[in-house]
Design a protein around this motif. Sequence first.
Motif, short mmCIF file in Angstrom:
data_model
loop_
_atom_site.label_atom_id
_atom_site.label_comp_id
_atom_site.label_asym_id
_atom_site.label_seq_id
_atom_site.Cartn_x
_atom_site.Cartn_y
_atom_site.Cartn_z
N GLN A 3 0.80 -1.22 0.00
CA GLN A 3 0.00 0.00 0.00
C GLN A 3 0.84 1.28 0.00
O GLN A 3 0.30 2.37 0.06
CB GLN A 3 -0.93 0.01 1.21
CG GLN A 3 -1.93 -1.12 1.23
CD GLN A 3 -2.87 -1.07 0.05
OE1 GLN A 3 -3.32 -0.02 -0.36
NE2 GLN A 3 -3.17 -2.23 -0.52
N LYS A 4 2.18 1.14 -0.05
CA LYS A 4 3.05 2.33 -0.06
C LYS A 4 2.91 3.08 -1.38
O LYS A 4 2.68 2.48 -2.43
CB LYS A 4 4.51 1.91 0.10
CG LYS A 4 4.88 1.42 1.47
CD LYS A 4 6.36 1.13 1.50
CE LYS A 4 6.77 0.56 2.84
NZ LYS A 4 8.21 0.22 2.85
N PRO A 5 3.10 4.40 -1.34
CA PRO A 5 3.11 5.16 -2.59
C PRO A 5 4.26 4.69 -3.48
O PRO A 5 5.31 4.29 -3.00
CB PRO A 5 3.34 6.60 -2.13
CG PRO A 5 3.00 6.63 -0.69
CD PRO A 5 3.25 5.24 -0.17
N ILE A 6 4.05 4.76 -4.78
CA ILE A 6 5.06 4.28 -5.73
C ILE A 6 6.36 5.06 -5.60
O ILE A 6 7.43 4.53 -5.87
CB ILE A 6 4.50 4.33 -7.17
CG1 ILE A 6 5.31 3.43 -8.07
CG2 ILE A 6 4.44 5.74 -7.69
CD1 ILE A 6 4.65 3.11 -9.37
N GLU A 7 6.30 6.29 -5.14
CA GLU A 7 7.50 7.11 -4.98
C GLU A 7 8.43 6.54 -3.90
O GLU A 7 9.59 6.91 -3.82
CB GLU A 7 7.14 8.56 -4.61
CG GLU A 7 6.40 9.30 -5.68
CD GLU A 7 4.90 9.01 -5.67
OE1 GLU A 7 4.37 8.50 -4.66
OE2 GLU A 7 4.25 9.29 -6.70
N GLN A 8 7.92 5.67 -3.05
CA GLN A 8 8.72 5.08 -1.98
C GLN A 8 9.24 3.69 -2.32
O GLN A 8 9.85 3.03 -1.48
CB GLN A 8 7.89 5.01 -0.70
CG GLN A 8 7.53 6.36 -0.14
CD GLN A 8 6.68 6.27 1.11
OE1 GLN A 8 6.38 5.18 1.59
NE2 GLN A 8 6.27 7.41 1.64
#
Length: 51
Positions: A3-8
Amino acid sequence: MNQKPIEQAKDADIRNAQAALQRAAVRAREVAQQTHTALIVNKHGQTVKVR
């Protein structure tokens, strides 16, 4: 599913994928305009031909 943002994302390719897709979309629009070709896009779940 993560569920982390793709930027991470740990993988640099994944982090940069969104920007690459946006550049590709801009270039596709440019080429379509130069060659007088319609684009096929998905808008609100419907496939639409854009001139």
